[in-house]
Design a protein around this motif. Structure first.
Motif, mmCIF file in Angstrom:
data_model
loop_
_atom_site.group_PDB
_atom_site.id
_atom_site.type_symbol
_atom_site.label_atom_id
_atom_site.label_comp_id
_atom_site.label_asym_id
_atom_site.label_seq_id
_atom_site.Cartn_x
_atom_site.Cartn_y
_atom_site.Cartn_z
ATOM 1 N N CYS A 36 51.681 33.917 43.725
ATOM 2 C CA CYS A 36 52.167 35.239 44.131
ATOM 3 C C CYS A 36 53.695 35.257 44.085
ATOM 4 N N THR A 37 54.269 36.333 43.569
ATOM 5 C CA THR A 37 55.732 36.430 43.490
ATOM 6 C C THR A 37 56.370 36.755 44.843
ATOM 7 N N HIS A 38 55.577 37.155 45.808
ATOM 8 C CA HIS A 38 56.113 37.484 47.128
ATOM 9 C C HIS A 38 56.200 36.250 48.023
ATOM 10 N N GLY A 39 55.228 35.366 47.899
ATOM 11 C CA GLY A 39 55.192 34.147 48.693
ATOM 12 C C GLY A 39 54.671 33.035 47.811
ATOM 13 N N ALA A 40 54.441 31.909 48.381
ATOM 14 C CA ALA A 40 53.984 30.765 47.581
ATOM 15 C C ALA A 40 52.464 30.639 47.578
ATOM 16 N N ALA A 41 51.764 31.720 47.811
ATOM 17 C CA ALA A 41 50.300 31.674 47.847
ATOM 18 C C ALA A 41 49.733 31.446 46.451
ATOM 19 N N THR A 42 48.692 30.667 46.374
ATOM 20 C CA THR A 42 47.975 30.429 45.133
ATOM 21 C C THR A 42 46.881 31.481 45.025
ATOM 22 N N LEU A 43 46.988 32.343 44.029
ATOM 23 C CA LEU A 43 46.060 33.476 43.932
ATOM 24 C C LEU A 43 44.608 33.035 43.760
ATOM 25 N N SER A 44 44.377 31.949 43.019
ATOM 26 C CA SER A 44 42.994 31.509 42.815
ATOM 27 C C SER A 44 42.359 30.982 44.095
ATOM 28 N N GLU A 45 43.177 30.561 45.063
ATOM 29 C CA GLU A 45 42.649 30.067 46.338
ATOM 30 C C GLU A 45 42.803 31.094 47.457
ATOM 31 N N ASP A 46 43.922 31.811 47.451
ATOM 32 C CA ASP A 46 44.253 32.708 48.555
ATOM 33 C C ASP A 46 44.120 34.182 48.197
ATOM 34 N N GLY A 47 43.612 34.472 47.027
ATOM 35 C CA GLY A 47 43.510 35.858 46.592
ATOM 36 C C GLY A 47 42.075 36.285 46.363
ATOM 37 N N TYR A 48 41.905 37.574 46.148
ATOM 38 C CA TYR A 48 40.600 38.121 45.801
ATOM 39 C C TYR A 48 40.804 39.355 44.931
ATOM 40 N N VAL A 49 39.765 39.734 44.216
ATOM 41 C CA VAL A 49 39.841 40.826 43.251
ATOM 42 C C VAL A 49 39.159 42.067 43.805
ATOM 43 N N GLU A 50 39.842 43.208 43.670
ATOM 44 C CA GLU A 50 39.272 44.530 43.968
ATOM 45 C C GLU A 50 39.571 45.410 42.773
ATOM 46 N N LYS A 51 38.540 45.796 42.053
ATOM 47 C CA LYS A 51 38.684 46.581 40.820
ATOM 48 C C LYS A 51 39.624 45.855 39.886
ATOM 49 N N PHE A 52 40.776 46.451 39.532
ATOM 50 C CA PHE A 52 41.727 45.801 38.630
ATOM 51 C C PHE A 52 42.926 45.225 39.372
ATOM 52 N N ASN A 53 42.788 44.988 40.668
ATOM 53 C CA ASN A 53 43.882 44.413 41.453
ATOM 54 C C ASN A 53 43.514 43.040 41.964
ATOM 55 N N VAL A 54 44.507 42.145 41.970
ATOM 56 C CA VAL A 54 44.365 40.879 42.673
ATOM 57 C C VAL A 54 45.167 41.047 43.954
ATOM 58 N N ILE A 55 44.507 40.780 45.079
ATOM 59 C CA ILE A 55 45.139 40.932 46.390
ATOM 60 C C ILE A 55 45.441 39.542 46.930
ATOM 61 N N CYS A 56 46.681 39.338 47.336
ATOM 62 C CA CYS A 56 47.085 38.085 47.955
ATOM 63 C C CYS A 56 46.795 38.194 49.450
ATOM 64 N N SER A 57 45.962 37.327 49.947
ATOM 65 C CA SER A 57 45.539 37.431 51.348
ATOM 66 C C SER A 57 46.631 37.047 52.346
ATOM 67 N N TRP A 58 47.728 36.463 51.890
ATOM 68 C CA TRP A 58 48.794 36.089 52.827
ATOM 69 C C TRP A 58 49.415 37.317 53.476
#
Length: 95
Positions: A36-58
């Motif tokens: 994630c460009t906002h924090g150091a979260a790993t999207l494949s571990e800390d993210g999830y998909v909604e439609k065409f968006n990847v949401i960073c859970s941090w």
């Protein structure tokens, strides 16, 4: 491509080239940087998909998977995306 599941985030690491998040959305494959460009979260571990968006859970920021553009604050810097080609059930990125 058979390893990909609709709406899930697959982690791919290419030696010397980086870490990538691979998405299968509505039958099409997309790829972006995995951090994630906002924090150091790993999207494949800390993210999830909604439609065409990847949401960073941090911080619940989001990016459009197709373009990398921020889709929800606090994300303000685009996520780098990569052209994808699928050949014989294998996914290739142009880096």
């Amino acid at each position: 491509m058979s390893d990909l599941e609709e709406g899930e985030i697959f982690h791919a690491e290419v030696a010397g080239s980086g870490n990538f998040a691979i998405y299968l959305v509505e039958g099409k494959v997309y790829a972006s940087d995995n951090i994630c460009t906002h924090g150091a979260a790993t999207l494949s571990e800390d993210g999830y998909v909604e439609k065409f968006n990847v949401i960073c859970s941090w911080h619940d920021g989001a990016f459009d998977i197709r373009t990398g553009e921020p889709a929800a604050l606090p994300c303000m810097v685009a996520l780098k995306t990569y052209p994808v080609e699928v050949k014989n059930d294998e996914v290739f990125l142009t880096i």
